[in-house]
Design a protein around this motif. Structure first.
Motif, PDB file in Angstrom:
ATOM      1  N   LEU A 254     -12.566 -12.508  -1.623  1.00 44.97           N
ATOM      2  CA  LEU A 254     -12.369 -11.064  -1.580  1.00 44.97           C
ATOM      3  C   LEU A 254     -11.257 -10.660  -0.631  1.00 44.97           C
ATOM      4  O   LEU A 254     -10.543  -9.676  -0.875  1.00 44.97           O
ATOM      5  N   GLN A 255     -11.082 -11.414   0.439  1.00 42.38           N
ATOM      6  CA  GLN A 255      -9.956 -11.124   1.333  1.00 42.38           C
ATOM      7  C   GLN A 255      -8.633 -11.450   0.636  1.00 42.38           C
ATOM      8  O   GLN A 255      -7.648 -10.719   0.777  1.00 42.38           O
ATOM      9  N   GLU A 256      -8.624 -12.523  -0.132  1.00 40.95           N
ATOM     10  CA  GLU A 256      -7.417 -12.898  -0.864  1.00 40.95           C
ATOM     11  C   GLU A 256      -7.029 -11.824  -1.879  1.00 40.95           C
ATOM     12  O   GLU A 256      -5.845 -11.597  -2.148  1.00 40.95           O
ATOM     13  N   MET A 257      -8.038 -11.128  -2.432  1.00 41.65           N
ATOM     14  CA  MET A 257      -7.772 -10.069  -3.401  1.00 41.65           C
ATOM     15  C   MET A 257      -7.612  -8.696  -2.747  1.00 41.65           C
ATOM     16  O   MET A 257      -7.553  -7.677  -3.430  1.00 41.65           O
ATOM     17  N   ASN A 258      -7.597  -8.667  -1.401  1.00 46.78           N
ATOM     18  CA  ASN A 258      -7.423  -7.420  -0.638  1.00 46.78           C
ATOM     19  C   ASN A 258      -8.537  -6.409  -0.866  1.00 46.78           C
ATOM     20  O   ASN A 258      -8.322  -5.198  -0.768  1.00 46.78           O
ATOM     21  N   ILE A 259      -9.725  -6.902  -1.167  1.00 41.88           N
ATOM     22  CA  ILE A 259     -10.880  -6.011  -1.317  1.00 41.88           C
ATOM     23  C   ILE A 259     -11.553  -5.789   0.033  1.00 41.88           C
ATOM     24  O   ILE A 259     -12.070  -4.711   0.303  1.00 41.88           O
ATOM     25  N   LYS A 308      -6.619   2.621   0.108  1.00 45.65           N
ATOM     26  CA  LYS A 308      -7.312   1.325   0.088  1.00 45.65           C
ATOM     27  C   LYS A 308      -7.985   1.071  -1.261  1.00 45.65           C
ATOM     28  O   LYS A 308      -7.854  -0.015  -1.841  1.00 45.65           O
ATOM     29  N   TYR A 309      -8.675   2.063  -1.771  1.00 43.02           N
ATOM     30  CA  TYR A 309      -9.435   1.848  -3.004  1.00 43.02           C
ATOM     31  C   TYR A 309      -8.580   2.013  -4.261  1.00 43.02           C
ATOM     32  O   TYR A 309      -8.898   1.449  -5.307  1.00 43.02           O
ATOM     33  N   ARG A 310      -7.486   2.744  -4.145  1.00 37.79           N
ATOM     34  CA  ARG A 310      -6.588   2.871  -5.287  1.00 37.79           C
ATOM     35  C   ARG A 310      -5.895   1.551  -5.611  1.00 37.79           C
ATOM     36  O   ARG A 310      -5.593   1.262  -6.772  1.00 37.79           O
ATOM     37  N   GLN A 311      -5.629   0.747  -4.583  1.00 43.19           N
ATOM     38  CA  GLN A 311      -4.884  -0.486  -4.829  1.00 43.19           C
ATOM     39  C   GLN A 311      -5.772  -1.624  -5.327  1.00 43.19           C
ATOM     40  O   GLN A 311      -5.264  -2.641  -5.816  1.00 43.19           O
ATOM     41  N   ILE A 312      -7.093  -1.472  -5.262  1.00 44.16           N
ATOM     42  CA  ILE A 312      -7.986  -2.531  -5.738  1.00 44.16           C
ATOM     43  C   ILE A 312      -7.911  -2.604  -7.268  1.00 44.16           C
ATOM     44  O   ILE A 312      -8.052  -1.610  -7.963  1.00 44.16           O
ATOM     45  N   GLY A 313      -7.672  -3.802  -7.770  1.00 48.37           N
ATOM     46  CA  GLY A 313      -7.620  -3.983  -9.223  1.00 48.37           C
ATOM     47  C   GLY A 313      -6.270  -3.741  -9.832  1.00 48.37           C
ATOM     48  O   GLY A 313      -6.135  -3.713 -11.073  1.00 48.37           O
ATOM     49  N   THR A 314      -5.238  -3.552  -9.027  1.00 52.10           N
ATOM     50  CA  THR A 314      -3.897  -3.368  -9.581  1.00 52.10           C
ATOM     51  C   THR A 314      -3.402  -4.666 -10.205  1.00 52.10           C
ATOM     52  O   THR A 314      -3.798  -5.767  -9.794  1.00 52.10           O
ATOM     53  N   PHE A 315      -2.534  -4.546 -11.177  1.00 47.25           N
ATOM     54  CA  PHE A 315      -1.994  -5.747 -11.821  1.00 47.25           C
ATOM     55  C   PHE A 315      -0.573  -5.449 -12.281  1.00 47.25           C
ATOM     56  O   PHE A 315      -0.131  -4.293 -12.338  1.00 47.25           O
ATOM     57  N   THR A 316       0.128  -6.488 -12.614  1.00 47.12           N
ATOM     58  CA  THR A 316       1.507  -6.365 -13.097  1.00 47.12           C
ATOM     59  C   THR A 316       1.567  -6.815 -14.540  1.00 47.12           C
ATOM     60  O   THR A 316       1.089  -7.899 -14.896  1.00 47.12           O
ATOM     61  N   TYR A 317       2.143  -5.974 -15.389  1.00 42.61           N
ATOM     62  CA  TYR A 317       2.260  -6.313 -16.801  1.00 42.61           C
ATOM     63  C   TYR A 317       3.602  -7.010 -17.031  1.00 42.61           C
ATOM     64  O   TYR A 317       4.671  -6.473 -16.701  1.00 42.61           O
ATOM     65  N   LEU A 318       3.562  -8.210 -17.555  1.00 43.52           N
ATOM     66  CA  LEU A 318       4.766  -8.982 -17.819  1.00 43.52           C
ATOM     67  C   LEU A 318       5.035  -8.985 -19.317  1.00 43.52           C
ATOM     68  O   LEU A 318       4.179  -9.389 -20.108  1.00 43.52           O
ATOM     69  N   GLN A 319       6.207  -8.521 -19.696  1.00 48.63           N
ATOM     70  CA  GLN A 319       6.561  -8.529 -21.118  1.00 48.63           C
ATOM     71  C   GLN A 319       6.941  -9.943 -21.550  1.00 48.63           C
ATOM     72  O   GLN A 319       7.697 -10.624 -20.861  1.00 48.63           O
TER      73      GLN A 319
END
Length: 320
Positions: A254-259, A308-319
């Motif tokens: 969870l620390q690695e995922m910034n949760i 803090k909570y907005r950034q949880i679960g963010t991801f990058t879409y790669l075309q």
């Protein structure tokens, strides 16, 4: 020690040999000090080897250990002048949630936490740490009071989840949890959450909206308990160990995922091995984070929580 965990069996066998050798030497007046010293050295080495490579399922067992310190244990060891407050002013006093006002190094704070029992009778009274709606409403009442009077809020999280029974649903279990999430996000005081054991599902999240979320080294934190996940995914709760591996429930994951923001180390063997040392480690961490947050104004605290909570679960879409 009673309640040895399955993976600790080699340690228990070695400890038994050491004690047996001590008793035999005492009875026969024979000096086995060198042999005992070698066995104790081997014990320390084996303990280090076991606990340095724990898998999630084993951490789950430690987090659920019946002798693991509870919220009240930490409150009594860390804070001064604690006054427990009761009831939600609407229905009842849920003993699965405890809370009140206290002082941390002279700073007035409000403390709220899940509370498991120490034995079967106590666990039944406290519903095994699974709160009803009135428990969450009691916690919210105390946190609103803290916000009104400018006291920082500290929560201790340790629950398998909110109580799922029919009576709890009739009294608005889902609404009570959602209300806590909403209200905690708006408070203008510092909020520090500490996962001390098992942080399960919405029951944990209801006390988990904070500027800082800390976890003990062997604690777990998840959107659903591994047992519940196994029941849903494989229709077999006995596959909880498999679910624990897949769900990334450990403090390190969870620390690695910034949760979560920080991991509090535990004594070798777990918090139950040395509760006093563990409480001191928690106090040091709380003091450090609170010292930073208490100088922030209300707007900054709210924005920090939002970010803090907005950034949880963010991801990058790669075309592709």
């Amino acid at each position: 020690m009673a309640n040895e965990l399955p993976f600790e069996q080699p340690l228990e066998e070695l400890r038994s040999k050491i004690e047996e050798l001590r008793r035999f030497g005492s009875e026969k007046q024979i000096d086995f000090s060198e042999e005992i010293a070698r066995l104790e050295e081997r014990y320390a080495q084996l303990q280090k080897e076991i606990f340095v490579q724990l898998v999630p399922a084993q951490k789950m067992q430690i987090a659920r250990h019946p002798q693991r310190p509870t919220s009240l244990d930490y409150i009594q060891a860390i804070f001064d002048d604690f006054i427990e407050l009761h009831g939600d002013r609407a229905f009842a006093d849920d003993l699965a949630i405890v809370g009140g006002i206290a002082k941390l190094n002279g700073v007035p704070v409000t403390v709220v936490g899940h509370q498991k029992g120490k034995d079967t009778k106590d666990n039944i009274a406290r519903n095994f740490g699974m709160p009803h709606p009135e428990g969450f409403r009691k916690g919210l009442r105390l946190m609103k009071q803290a916000d009104k009077f400018g006291r920082p809020i500290i929560t201790f999280i340790d629950t398998p989840g909110a109580y799922p029974g029919g009576a709890a649903e009739e009294r608005g279990q889902g609404e009570a949890i959602a209300r806590n999430l909403l209200e905690m996000s708006t408070f203008g005081v510092p909020i520090i959450c500490v996962v001390i054991g098992e942080g399960g599902s919405g029951g944990a999240l209801a006390l988990g909206v904070g500027n800082r979320v800390l976890m003990l080294e062997n604690a777990i934190y998840s959107v659903i308990s591994p047992n519940g996940a196994a029941s849903i995914l494989w229709k077999d709760a006995s596959k909880a160990d498999k679910a624990a591996e897949a769900m990334k429930i450990t403090a390190q994951d969870l620390q690695e995922m910034n949760i979560i923001d920080d991991i509090i180390p535990e004594p070798s063997g777990g918090a139950h091995r040395d509760p006093a040392q563990q409480a001191e480690a928690v106090k040091i961490s709380l003091t450090r984070h609170l010292e930073e947050l208490r100088h922030w104004d209300s707007d900054r605290l709210r924005q920090d929580r939002f970010d803090k909570y907005r950034q949880i679960g963010t991801f990058t879409y790669l075309q592709g």
